[in-house]
Design an enzyme around this catalytic site. Structure first.
Site, PDB file in Angstrom:
ATOM      1  N   GLY A 193       2.223 -35.928 -47.411  1.00 15.71           N
ATOM      2  CA  GLY A 193       2.413 -36.299 -45.895  1.00 15.71           C
ATOM      3  C   GLY A 193       1.390 -35.179 -44.943  1.00 15.71           C
ATOM      4  O   GLY A 193       1.258 -35.411 -43.927  1.00 15.71           O
ATOM      5  N   ASP A 219      -1.705 -36.786 -43.377  1.00 18.25           N
ATOM      6  CA  ASP A 219      -1.119 -37.870 -42.362  1.00 18.25           C
ATOM      7  C   ASP A 219      -0.798 -37.033 -41.118  1.00 18.25           C
ATOM      8  O   ASP A 219      -0.892 -37.614 -39.939  1.00 18.25           O
ATOM      9  CB  ASP A 219       0.082 -38.755 -43.082  1.00 18.25           C
ATOM     10  N   ASN A 229      -4.121 -29.190 -37.551  1.00 19.47           N
ATOM     11  CA  ASN A 229      -4.053 -28.266 -38.521  1.00 19.47           C
ATOM     12  C   ASN A 229      -2.549 -27.645 -38.537  1.00 19.47           C
ATOM     13  O   ASN A 229      -1.660 -27.451 -39.661  1.00 19.47           O
ATOM     14  CB  ASN A 229      -4.805 -27.114 -38.449  1.00 19.47           C
TER      15      ASN A 229
END
Length: 371
Positions: free
Chosen positions: A239, A242, A266
């Site tokens: 994830g 995502d 980030n």
């Protein structure tokens, strides 16, 4: 069924449409189940946008066996099962010499059709399928109802072997290539970027390539830039890509220019890898991040209204200081984490007791992994 976050005085007026199925994720190592969690890119992205107080609609499909409570109700297909992925973390080393996971789709729910999308306009659209649920005609409909469409390339190029193992096809062979000129951003991991010609695609839409612990790179027609990473105590890479996309779009919704929004992406990617499965963000940390974003935003100007790429893509003054402020927020949060409540919208997940708190997936792996 499609639901939305109630509007509050602090909720941005820009609206976001997220399209992608919820999943059941099962993480395995050494032949044992490490964790069972809510999965799917839509779950990670909605978790980040909720934390950033961004209003959104979510279109997702599940089967009658869907077992997690969520704040945004999916469409329940009575004749189908929920998509299930098994992630194996002990399958050896990839060609890049880092320990990687093997991902298998063991159940698949119905695809999302154009008729499943809401009949209204949105400022931002996010096509974030993980199990082949995004159809070309569905993405085309998203382009029609959304001013700016962001696509995770995994929604376009993922295919599956007979045993369910994920394989990737070249973007030109995906059936979506003709839609690239109508997209605003295409996000890919460094591994996924090998399946497209970045120099060609950047002529049609902006390309964001994530490099895990090394940050990301942004490519547009006339330039490119690197965006610095944040330190991460990696436990599970699931994830992270995502969450990056959720933070990136969330930053743009709040009025940040592209380089600053990529920093927010980030940042949330680095937070996600410190959790097994769907992360539970500290509420005080989220508040600090929202305050930092509000300080940085372009006053009175929505990103969608700025048509000058030179302005939108140029690193503004104070960009490095913004990075330092976000890093500082994480450090302050870590010092007082024991006293913090969980983030809104987080769901319960099953983590086997013998693995709690152990960095089982750290060994040199790159944390840029989606569902």
């Amino acid at each position: 069924m499609v639901t939305t976050i109630p509007q509050t005085p602090n909720t941005p007026i820009q609206s976001v449409l997220i399209v992608g199925n919820y999943c059941h994720d099962v993480l395995l190592q050494g032949g044992a189940v490490v964790a069972e969690t809510l999965g799917g890119a839509a779950s990670f992205i909605s978790n980040v946008l909720t934390g950033l107080s961004v209003s959104f609609h979510l279109t997702s499909k599940v089967g009658v066996d869907f077992k997690y409570p969520v704040n945004h109700d999916p469409i329940v297909v009575p004749t189908s099962k929920t998509t299930v992925f098994h992630a194996y973390f002990d399958q050896g080393y990839s060609e890049n010499a880092h320990q990687d996971r093997v991902l298998k789709r063991v159940e698949v729910c119905d695809p999302i059709n154009p008729s499943d999308l809401p009949d209204r306009k949105f400022d931002f659209g996010m096509a974030v399928g993980v199990g082949g649920e995004i159809l070309p005609e569905t993405l085309e409909r998203m382009v029609e109802i959304c001013d700016a469409v962001f696509v995770d390339i995994q929604a376009l190029i993922r295919s599956f072997h007979e045993n369910g193992t994920v394989k990737l096809v070249r973007l030109k062979e995906s059936g979506f290539y003709h839609l690239l000129p109508r997209l605003k951003f295409l996000k890919a991991s460094s591994d996924e970027a090998l399946f497209m010609e970045v120099e060609e695609v950047r002529q049609w839409c902006c390309v964001v390539v994530t490099h895990g612990k090394d940050g990301c790179e942004v490519y547009w027609k006339d330039g490119e830039m690197k965006i610095a990473p944040f330190g991460a105590n990696q436990i599970d890479p699931t994830g992270a890509g995502d969450s990056f996309l959720g933070g990136f779009v969330g930053g743009l919704v709040h009025g940040l220019v592209v380089p600053d929004a990529a920093l927010v992406g980030n940042f949330f990617g680095s937070l996600t890898v410190a959790h097994i499965g769907l992360p539970k963000f500290d509420l005080r940390l989220l508040q600090r991040i929202k305050e930092e974003v509000q300080t940085r935003k372009v006053q009175g100007t929505c990103w969608l209204e700025r048509r000058d790429d030179e302005v939108s893509f140029t690193k503004p003054a104070g960009h490095d200081e913004f990075h330092a402020s976000l890093s500082s927020s994480k450090l302050v949060s870590a010092e007082c984490r024991r006293d913090l409540p969980r983030s809104p919208g987080s769901v319960e997940q099953v983590i086997r007791p013998q693995y709690k708190g152990q960095q089982k997936f750290l060994l040199n792996s790159v944390y840029d992994k989606s569902n």
